[in-house]
Design an enzyme around this catalytic site. Sequence first.
Site, PDB file in Angstrom:
ATOM      1  N   HIS A  25       0.726  -1.137   0.083  1.00 57.85           N
ATOM      2  CA  HIS A  25       0.051   0.114  -0.061  1.00 57.85           C
ATOM      3  C   HIS A  25       0.879   1.034   0.067  1.00 57.85           C
ATOM      4  O   HIS A  25       1.750   1.393   0.955  1.00 57.85           O
ATOM      5  CB  HIS A  25      -0.792  -0.093   1.318  1.00 57.85           C
ATOM      6  CG  HIS A  25      -1.990  -1.024   1.231  1.00 57.85           C
ATOM      7  ND1 HIS A  25      -3.195  -0.567   0.740  1.00 57.85           N
ATOM      8  CD2 HIS A  25      -1.991  -2.407   1.460  1.00 57.85           C
ATOM      9  CE1 HIS A  25      -4.065  -1.866   0.672  1.00 57.85           C
ATOM     10  NE2 HIS A  25      -3.179  -2.978   1.373  1.00 57.85           N
ATOM     11  N   ASP A  27       0.039   4.532   0.762  1.00 58.47           N
ATOM     12  CA  ASP A  27      -0.142   5.063   2.229  1.00 58.47           C
ATOM     13  C   ASP A  27       0.518   4.433   3.118  1.00 58.47           C
ATOM     14  O   ASP A  27       0.387   5.039   4.296  1.00 58.47           O
ATOM     15  CB  ASP A  27      -1.492   5.805   2.066  1.00 58.47           C
ATOM     16  CG  ASP A  27      -2.713   4.543   2.448  1.00 58.47           C
ATOM     17  OD1 ASP A  27      -2.144   3.111   1.929  1.00 58.47           O
ATOM     18  OD2 ASP A  27      -3.802   4.730   2.725  1.00 58.47           O
ATOM     19  N   GLY A 185     -10.419  -2.329   3.033  1.00 57.69           N
ATOM     20  CA  GLY A 185     -11.261  -1.979   3.799  1.00 57.69           C
ATOM     21  C   GLY A 185     -11.597  -3.091   4.744  1.00 57.69           C
ATOM     22  O   GLY A 185     -11.452  -4.271   4.386  1.00 57.69           O
ATOM     23  N   GLU A 215      -8.811 -12.106   5.279  1.00 61.81           N
ATOM     24  CA  GLU A 215      -7.741 -11.632   6.077  1.00 61.81           C
ATOM     25  C   GLU A 215      -8.412 -11.548   7.513  1.00 61.81           C
ATOM     26  O   GLU A 215      -7.974 -12.087   8.351  1.00 61.81           O
ATOM     27  CB  GLU A 215      -7.316 -10.397   5.775  1.00 61.81           C
ATOM     28  CG  GLU A 215      -6.324  -9.780   6.699  1.00 61.81           C
ATOM     29  CD  GLU A 215      -5.789  -8.303   6.349  1.00 61.81           C
ATOM     30  OE1 GLU A 215      -4.914  -7.831   7.135  1.00 61.81           O
ATOM     31  OE2 GLU A 215      -6.540  -7.598   5.555  1.00 61.81           O
TER      32      GLU A 215
END
Length: 388
Positions: A25, A27, A185, A215
């Site tokens: 990712h 970010d 998310g 996950e």
Amino acid sequence: MRTPKPGLPTREQIVHAPKVLLHDHLDGGLRPGTVVDIALATGYDGLPETDPDKLGAWFREAADSGSLERYLETFAHTCAVMQTREALTRVAAECAEDLAADGVVYAEVRYAPEQHLEGGLTLQEVVEAVNDGFREGEHRARAAGNRIRVGALLTAMRHAARSQEIAELANDYRDSGVVGFDIAGAEAGYPPTRHLDAFDYLKRENNHFTIHAGEGFGLPSIWQALQWCGADRLGHGVRIIDDITQGPDGQVTLGRLASYVRDKRVPLEMCPSSNLQTGVAASYAEHPIGLLRRLHFRVTVNTDNRLMSGTSMSAEFAHLVDAFDYTLDDMQWFTVNAMKSAFIPFDERLAMINEVIKPGYAELKAEWLFAPGGALPHLASGSVLEAG
């Protein structure tokens, strides 16, 4: 300092080995110093620390805290400093540089364009800024003697309602640095089936997509991602272990979903350090990746969030070498798996495997074999390596 067992790769060899990263990712991988610099330049005063070393430690401790609220707060800070073209380009360029310095030769880095609009940028401007940064980072890496190719994955947030828009954006830029689509998310309460229109659109356009699944929620999330949505890969997918049983005699039995995932060679984008933080396993030695590798699932090794986990691809492999006594053969197996599963054309994947990855590992093995006292226990056989 890790003391390698005889016959296992050293830290230096792990760093120099060519690696492929599919789940990272943007970010979640900023340099702490960059976070501080941009915060000062833009007037963002919400950082918990302004010393880069202390800030880096804060990110890791927050991610390890066991508090979901504190973990999510870490991304609030990184996204807050990624709201201008200059900041996005800098972060992307540094991402490519850092990965290349760690021996990553191909990476797919994901981010959610919808999270970078607070400074007035459009979705298109966000994508173009990040793409420009990746190209700049590739150029800097080459100048430093490193080789890397970076493709972007555009992510839609599961709890939001912009997945169709982001899917169309990914398709618009598919020949300009964007190689696919993702959703991310919280899984619980936000199943991938909420975004079927986006997935159907991507399938009609013959485009690639991966889905964060298995996950935090388990087998239903994996089943929906594959059978309802048609995902090419599974982001994490670690809970497939729940469909595998081991008897007291060590015999392993696969359930129907696990068998399907293995038979269809569905790539699993596994992130061991991140999974330990979220409680999937108590230690690297207990992580399901060990069993899944033995059973020849198409497992890949990834970083997820390098800043929050204080990790890198080399660190992930070092942990696995320590936990499972993996050799360079095993590292090559994981790496070829990842390259086979990348979202770029087949001929380009094949060229990376045959011209970069296999020669890179062969060189490391040759150096080791002929080094004083460095005899390898065995050399790789094609039949083993190609079983991914």
